[in-house]
Design a protein around this motif. Structure first.
Motif: not given
Length: 212
Positions: A145-174
């Motif tokens: 379960y932990v492996i599966g969750i971390l694997s899903r988390y990886f793709f979600s983070v990657l998507s967030g970095i590439v496509f949703f970085g503009a939503y990052a608030p102050e003091n955060f980067n993508a």
């Protein structure tokens, strides 16, 4: 590519798009039928996998907490796909996860780019099937379960970095924002699910499914 990106969400929501997704899901279930080690058809595995995918979709509709920029804590919706990978191996678990992702796309589509669609739906949910990597190890269900969750988390983070970085608030980067944002809801659901899996009676029920 911009024309495709702009028209992808309307296509997904259209009748033609929905039919195309259903056709892909049907092909994926056919693959589940024939992807065992013996390469022979296994109707029981396909039926159980379909039931687990349906259960995942049903649980995914029960939202405990919804994040403002997408993502939510659901009632253990990722667990059935992890169980599929645990019971029937990585290949079938990944295929079942992709089916779950495509069904999620049908019910709750949010698409701004073809690659984002792949990362957030078939890739992220398909990655839950990697739980099958440790199916035969001690405490394989929990570790899986932990492996599966971390694997899903990886793709979600990657998507967030590439496509949703503009939503990052102050003091955060993508990067830091995507890492933080995605762990808040994925990690919260993971902790709740792991607490349930820590109950011996729950694990015994799942273990019995291996012998059915």
């Amino acid at each position: 590519m911009s024309f495709l990106s702009e028209n992808l969400q309307p296509f997904v929501e259209s009748t033609l798009g929905q039919v195309a997704i259903v056709a892909i899901i049907a092909l994926l279930f056919a693959a589940i039928l024939f992807t065992g080690k013996s390469h022979r058809s296994d109707t029981k595995v396909m039926v159980v996998s379909a039931v687990l995918v349906a259960l995942a979709i049903a649980l995914n509709q029960i939202t405990l907490f919804h994040m403002p920029q997408g993502g939510s804590v659901t009632a253990f919706s990722m667990l059935p796909i992890v169980i599929c990978g645990y019971l029937y191996g990585v290949r079938r678990g990944v295929l079942a996860g992709i089916c779950f992702g495509l069904l999620s796309l049908m019910f709750n589509p949010y698409v701004i780019h073809p690659i984002q669609l792949l990362l957030d739906y078939p890739f992220a949910f398909g990655a839950l099937g990697f739980a099958g990597l440790v199916a035969n190890k001690k405490n394989g269900l929990i570790i899986g379960y932990v492996i599966g969750i971390l694997s899903r988390y990886f793709f979600s983070v990657l998507s967030g970095i590439v496509f949703f970085g503009a939503y990052a608030p102050e003091n955060f980067n993508a990067v830091t924002w995507s890492v933080y944002y995605n762990i808040t809801y994925i990690g919260m659901e993971a902790l709740i699910t792991l607490a349930v899996l820590a109950v011996p009676a729950v694990r015994k029920v799942i273990e019995r499914m291996k012998s059915v």
